[in-house]
Motif scaffolding. Structure first.
Motif: not given
Length: 520
Positions: A325-347
């Motif tokens: 669920p990536v909203p339009p205009g997400a910042t790089p930091e917001e995108l990283q936070a969204i990815v971290s929810q599923a890809a737990y424990g990675i860079d």
């Protein structure tokens, strides 16, 4: 006119004739897990006198409803619900001297919802390919997967694996009775999708299940993130806090109505609601529990060590399992936070960069939502599946697939979504308009369903999914040969290899981390 009858270990059952098949529905494989048996391992069913009519599905296991905000009619679970739900169904041919391979289906639904009676799991089309099909119900949610032993000081000695023990009890029933239905108890294939795939891999790691099956198909699900006791006990404490009952009072706990049990604490359904709303934790729900006994160690580690060294494996995923669920205009930091929810424990920052570069090279879509969804798909599904294949190929031949068939629903926006293969595995892709909208219908869909059923049943028969319709299917070895199943079906070596390599820096201990921290 009487229907077909079979004498089982517990009594005679009578089914009904459906064209050339004998169909039995609602055969008990365990005592009702009610009263004192709630949260206990399944017990053998009582014998009966006379003939038991088995022509209708049993009640489905008590469960929560799928969130109303998601319109998924295919996931509707029809019929009444009950804790008295440990029943199975059989599609077979009239008795012949030659015994047929058995395909034993474990439905998905996050261990929280679903049933063997859902129309998508109708076993008749597979059975017509020359196998005996068995589908089962097993306890759901907090009634089947809640660890209470630690937090009740043994008053309720539930490990949290009782639902998996139900599956083992059903397999024991198959071992003892399926010959009377024309099945071969020495050639049993377990298969399941999503949490049914989790179940397949958990059974591969459970000592009590050893010898009850001979082949396994894990579809879009590997139980890599089983819970250590600390995490399982944390969910148990949350449950006890919600029900506000003395944790050592076993009678009071067992008297709590089933709907209150299911609505207390964490659950898979509520985790979906949290992901959709952004309120709450989306990763707190029941999983397999590494209790040191029923499940002695991690699933991938156990399989690598040979817990199912005699089992031939087929495993795969769909191309577009997860939609982030990536909203339009997400910042790089917001995108990283969204990815971290599923890809737990990675860079997550590095992973996003590597996926963007790889997808650019193969001219795949590179929007933020596309990148996040691809990483989420791989983190939760494809990479654990590959690690599973790598673990099992040390012992037996293993086969890999990726489904690329695109759903026609929503103009194909969801791509090859989670569960898209189900309508083709069971040949139920076009049984009504809702199924046809999701899976597609017409000559191409019918041809794919025929080919997929040929491959799945050939695997059950011989341990090799190659077929005249789908083609030669090589084993998964160093070249990572993978059957791509879709509008075009072909074998591809090492598909999406750069994305796979991006995970080489993360060993199985990272993939096996529970995606939440204890809070109690």
């Amino acid at each position: 006119m009487a229907g077909p009858q079979v004498s089982t270990k517990y009594g005679i059952v009578e089914g009904k004739k459906e064209k050339e098949l004998n169909v039995f529905k609602g055969i008990p494989y365990a005592k009702p897990p009610i009263g004192e048996l709630r949260w206990c391992p399944p017990q053998a069913p009582e014998s009966w006198a006379g003939t038991k009519s088995c022509t209708e599905f049993s009640a489905v296991c008590a469960q929560e409803s799928f969130p109303e905000v998601i319109d998924m009619k295919l996931m509707d679970v029809p019929g009444p619900q009950s804790e008295d739900c440990l029943y199975l169904n059989v599609w077979s041919h009239p008795s012949e001297s030659e015994k047929r391979p058995v395909m034993f289906w474990i439905h998905g639904g996050g261990l929280g919802f679903g049933a063997a009676s859902q129309p998508i799991y109708d076993g008749q089309h597979l059975a017509r390919k020359g196998v005996v099909v068995v589908t089962i119900n097993y306890r759901m949610g907090a009634l089947g997967f809640l660890h209470l032993d630690t937090v009740t000081e043994g008053a309720i000695p539930a490990t949290g694996n009782e639902g998996f023990l139900d599956q083992i009890a059903a397999l024991e029933w198959v071992r003892d009775n399926i010959a009377g239905f024309g099945g071969d108890p020495d050639n049993v294939t377990i298969f399941g999708e999503s949490s049914g795939g989790w179940s397949v891999t958990v059974l591969m790691a459970m000592p009590k299940a050893k010898g009850l099956f001979h082949k396994a198909i894990a579809q879009s699900g590997v139980a890599n993130a089983a819970l250590p006791l600390e995490h399982a006990a944390d969910l148990g404490k949350e449950f006890l806090s919600d029900v506000a009952t003395d944790p050592t009072d076993a009678d009071s706990l067992r008297a709590i109505p089933a709907d209150k049990v299911l609505s207390a604490g964490a659950s898979f359904v509520r985790s979906i609601e949290a992901l959709l709303s952004g309120v709450g934790e989306g990763n707190r729900y029941h999983r397999a529990v590494i209790d040191g006994d029923t499940l002695p160690a991690s699933v991938l580690g156990s399989i690598a060590e040979g817990s199912s060294s005699d089992v031939v494996l087929m495993a795969g995923t769909t191309r577009d399992e997860m939609a982030a669920p990536v909203p339009p205009g997400a910042t790089p930091e917001e995108l990283q936070a969204i990815v971290s929810q599923a890809a737990y424990g990675i860079d997550s920052k590095e992973m996003i960069e590597r996926y963007r570069e790889s997808r650019m090279k193969r001219m795949a879509r590179m929007g933020d939502a596309d990148i996040a969804s691809a990483i989420s798909t791989d983190a939760t599904m494809r990479i654990p599946c590959i690690r599973l294949l790598e673990a099992q190929q040390r012992h037996q031949p293993s086969y890999h697939y990726i489904v690329t068939w695109t759903t026609p629903a929503g103009d194909g926006a969801a791509g090859a979504e989670h569960g898209i293969e189900l309508g083709f595995v069971f040949g139920t892709h076009g049984i009504d308009q809702d199924h046809a909208i999701t899976f597609g219908d017409g000559p191409a869909a019918a041809g794919l369903a025929n080919a997929v059923m040929d491959a799945w049943t050939n695997f059950a028969k011989t341990g090799d999914p190659s077929s005249d319709t789908l083609g030669a299917w090589p084993a998964y070895v160093e070249n990572r040969a993978t059957m791509m199943i879709g509008e075009q079906t072909y074998v591809k070596e090492a598909p999406y290899e750069e994305e796979r390599v991006a995970w080489d820096g993360y060993d199985n201990s990272v993939l096996e981390r529970p995606p939440f921290e204890p809070k109690n």
